[in-house]
Design a protein around this motif. Structure first.
Motif, PDB file in Angstrom:
ATOM      1  N   PHE A   1     -47.372 -54.136 -55.248  1.00 52.75           N
ATOM      2  CA  PHE A   1     -46.636 -53.840 -54.125  1.00 52.75           C
ATOM      3  C   PHE A   1     -47.274 -52.533 -53.508  1.00 52.75           C
TER       4      PHE A   1
ATOM      5  N   VAL B   1     -43.192 -57.658 -46.641  1.00 55.11           N
ATOM      6  CA  VAL B   1     -41.890 -57.592 -47.336  1.00 55.11           C
ATOM      7  C   VAL B   1     -41.087 -58.722 -46.941  1.00 55.11           C
ATOM      8  N   GLU B   2     -41.294 -59.379 -45.898  1.00 56.26           N
ATOM      9  CA  GLU B   2     -40.530 -60.928 -45.608  1.00 56.26           C
ATOM     10  C   GLU B   2     -41.248 -61.943 -46.143  1.00 56.26           C
TER      11      GLU B   2
ATOM     12  N   LEU C   1     -38.502 -50.458 -49.904  1.00 54.95           N
ATOM     13  CA  LEU C   1     -39.261 -51.513 -49.294  1.00 54.95           C
ATOM     14  C   LEU C   1     -39.285 -52.444 -50.612  1.00 54.95           C
ATOM     15  N   GLU C   2     -39.719 -51.832 -51.606  1.00 50.67           N
ATOM     16  CA  GLU C   2     -40.030 -52.779 -52.987  1.00 50.67           C
ATOM     17  C   GLU C   2     -38.873 -53.476 -53.382  1.00 50.67           C
TER      18      GLU C   2
ATOM     19  N   TRP D   1     -38.679 -56.566 -51.044  1.00 50.13           N
ATOM     20  CA  TRP D   1     -39.767 -57.145 -51.412  1.00 50.13           C
ATOM     21  C   TRP D   1     -39.345 -58.070 -52.584  1.00 50.13           C
TER      22      TRP D   1
ATOM     23  N   GLN E   1     -35.551 -54.641 -43.852  1.00 46.44           N
ATOM     24  CA  GLN E   1     -37.057 -54.729 -43.882  1.00 46.44           C
ATOM     25  C   GLN E   1     -37.525 -54.560 -42.600  1.00 46.44           C
TER      26      GLN E   1
END
Lengths: 180, 532
Positions: free
Chosen positions: A82, A142-143, B244-245, B248, B428
């Motif tokens: 990531f 991320v999506e 964000l992770e 994700w 997101q």
């Protein structure tokens, strides 16, 4: 070595870094020692404060060996994937932000970028390209899919930030126009 | 000008807030820019607090450069800018309860305990009532904490200025660092490491020699690392990466948000207030006491406040009342009063000693340093008969805090209850935009691409610190206090004629140093968890 916990490994790393800092980096990269004699008086040299920082890190490294703990958190392979991807998108975005304006100007502009950095549309090229690329790539990552929605969000974000900073304030420069 | 007494300074502080430059006139009454900025800050704070993924810290990081662009670098800018930041600080604490109660998603980390009883209450159709209880408890705790701050900070500052000389001040700063390292997060060793890295970072490219130390001879490092880049990088950008992770990793499996329908009586009655007041009082005391210690955050206060109230509640609860964790209004009251009462008390060390105790205080110091004309610390509270402008600003700040509380009491609750919709903004999209906005704000303030590089790099450092369960707060506080420790130590060393034992010669300094060591070694003996 297979049973080495993350905290122990972190402790070892801290001890090694503190020793390198104290015995190699500080002596080679600081002009004065811990204490200096100047005009007959002792004064604190520039090395003392960084050596205190090294002592904090060294003590932390030693304590990590002895500290009792219930869990042993560490970055996983997934974490590294990531942050690697995010760093790459950040790098690309910031590089585009810095260089796309000068490159486009050198091809299509009448003058060099430095003289056009407060003139529309040239002044927006870097921020629009770099900023929207960064936002678009991160949203898509991320999506885990590429979408028009991500594209429009990225574009709206840069337009919104331009409206927030550039339009109301004459003396405010968006990146990278303040120091090109 | 006539000689000034204590009450003259208090009055001048109040006037500085209400009779400053006019923003607009309402029904013939002039409204000053500072009053308007406090109100704006409070509203923004409630909005960001109610938006999961955002928070007061991000709002302050983005607002500060905008505010400085608007108000400039002069002393007149101090109260509007700092008043706005205080508004954000107070608003975000209140707003954090909204998603916690409505959607079981704490808007801020310290609102986690609010979910335990708030969400069950919302599920049983008492969402509006739960929000009212949360608001009432939060603002009561905050007001109590501010009163303690206003009474205690000047006395503490006067004591420090009267009794502590340079060696004692150096030792006190070292004690503060070791205390913060030991208590923030779960591990003293990791806190110390975070603090050491912050100290190292601030010493790069600074110093008194002609050659900028630890710069490898490079131009990028020779001017030092900008404080805003380091602070925003480690605190804000690191947190954005981490959040964000999580998204994700979830791969967008969150699904649609369900909202329970409201049922039954939603009003907050006098009987309800009487019922929850003992819990609010107890938690406000706990939060204020904990908050006065530098580095001890509102999450810990909320946890202790909740646990203590749970014990009391188990003894006194009537049959049929919901237990703690199953929708007890007392649980919400205990948590919200505790975490909100930390915010005022957390400013005691920053205003009286110049030692930032939490992230909000860090941004107040950044604002003061960027604008100039106000240096938080014991020297501020010098009640001299000639005008001391810093003392007027200090009382002006107290006034903005009371004003923010009044606004919170009156309009804050209504506004807060209308914000449930914010939780629907997809994180997101929101977080990458906030990242870009943060970098742009940083550039506007620093006007240097290297600041963006530094911030991004420190963001990655902050992310790794979180993955190793190392709190970034000691890093930031080490970065902020590092320069002061060095300057004070240089002066103390020279003043004592180059005595290498200057930190151990006076009993007070020696006691501070012993306490610094004791704090670290005592904390070593406890089993460690993760950072909060």
């Amino acid at each position: 070595m297979r049973n080495l916990s993350a905290s122990t490994a972190l402790g070892l790393g801290c001890i090694a870094f503190a020793l390198i800092l104290a015995f190699i980096w500080i002596p080679l990269d600081v002009e004065t020692w811990l204490v200096e004699r100047k005009r007959g008086r002792y004064i604190v040299g520039d090395s003392l404060a960084p050596t205190l920082a090294a002592a904090f890190i060294l003590l932390a490294g030693v304590m990590l060996w002895f500290e009792r703990r219930s869990r042993d958190p560490r970055p996983t392979r997934q974490n590294l994937t990531f942050i690697g991807a995010i760093s790459f998108f950040g790098l690309v975005g910031i590089l585009l932000m810095r260089w796309s304006g000068p490159v486009v100007t050198s091809v299509f502009g009448a003058e060099e970028y430095r003289l056009l950095r407060d003139t529309a549309p040239w002044k927006y090229i870097g921020f629009v390209l770099g900023g929207s690329t960064m936002v678009f790539c991160i949203v898509s990552f991320v999506e885990q899919r590429v979408s028009w929605r991500a594209f429009w969000v990225a574009l709206a974000a840069v337009v919104g930030i331009i409206a927030l900073y550039d339009l109301p304030f004459d003396d405010v420069l968006l990146p990278p126009n303040g120091d090109v | 000008m006539a000689d000034l007494g204590t009450f003259d300074y208090v009055w001048l502080g109040i006037l500085a807030v209400f009779q400053g430059p006019e923003a607009f006139s309402l029904l013939g009454v002039s409204v000053s820019i500072t009053v308007m900025m406090v109100a704006f800050g409070l509203i923004l704070g409630i909005v960001v607090g109610a938006t999961p993924g955002l928070g007061g810290v991000i709002a302050m990081a983005i607002s500060l450069p905008i505010l400085i662009s608007i108000f400039g670098f002069n002393a007149d800018a101090l109260l509007p800018v700092m008043g706005f930041l205080i508004g954000v600080m107070k608003g975000s604490t209140v707003g954090g309860a909204v998603p916690a109660i409505l959607f079981n998603t704490p808007g801020t980390p310290d609102a986690y305990m609010t979910t335990l009883d708030g969400y069950p209450m919302a599920q049983s159709g008492k969402a509006r009532k739960a929000l009212k209880i949360s608001h009432f408890s939060s603002v009561t705790g905050d007001t109590f904490s501010d009163v303690v701050l206003i009474v205690c900070a000047p006395f503490l500052a006067i004591l420090v200025e009267a009794h502590l000389d340079l060696p004692e001040k150096t030792a006190l700063l070292i004690l503060s660092l070791s205390f913060i390292a030991a208590v923030v997060g779960g591990s003293a060793a990791k806190g110390l490491l975070s603090c050491g890295l912050g100290l190292l970072a601030v010493y790069i490219g600074t110093g008194e020699d002609f050659y900028p130390r630890l710069s490898f001879g490079t131009a990028a490092l020779s001017d030092g690392i900008p404080i805003t880049a380091a602070v925003i990088g480690v605190l804000v950008i690191g947190a954005i990466f981490s959040e964000l992770e999580n998204l994700w990793a979830q791969k967008r499996q969150t699904g649609a948000i369900q909202v329970a329908k409201e049922e039954g009586d939603q009003r907050l009655h006098w009987a309800d207030i009487r019922r929850i007041f003992p819990y609010i009082g107890r938690s406000a005391l706990i939060g204020t006491t904990i908050g006065a210690l530098p580095g001890v955050g509102s999450t810990l206060a909320a946890t202790i406040g909740y646990a203590t109230s749970k014990r009391l509640y188990t003894k006194t609860k009537k049959p049929g009342d919901p237990a703690f964790g199953q929708g007890a209004p007392e649980g919400i009251a205990a948590t919200e009063a505790a975490n909100s009462s930390v915010s005022g008390a957390n400013l005691i060390p920053v205003l009286s000693l110049g030692i930032p105790g939490n992230t909000a205080a860090v941004f107040l110091i950044l604002a003061a340093e960027s604008i100039g004309g106000f240096n938080p610390g014991p020297a501020v509270f010098q009640f001299s008969s000639d005008l001391n402008p810093e003392l007027v600003i200090a009382f002006g700040l107290f006034t903005t805090m009371i004003l923010a509380n009044l606004l919170n009491w009156t309009v804050g609750g209504v506004f807060m209850r209308s914000l449930g919709v914010l939780v629907r903004i997809p994180k997101q999209y929101l977080l990458p935009v906030v990242l870009l906005l943060t970098l742009a704000s940083l550039y506007v303030q620093e006007t240097s691409m290297s600041a963006i590089w530094f911030a991004f790099g420190f963001g990655i450092l902050g992310y790794f610190m979180m993955r190793f369960a190392i709190s970034p707060l000691p890093f930031v506080i080490g970065f902020i206090l590092g320069g002061r420790i060095e300057d004070t130590a240089r002066q103390a060393f020279s003043a004592t004629g180059g005595d290498p034992w200057f930190l151990f010669k006076s009993p007070i300094a020696a006691m501070f140093m012993l306490c610094a060591l004791a704090v670290i070694f005592v904390s070593l003996r406890k089993p460690k968890g993760d950072m909060p």
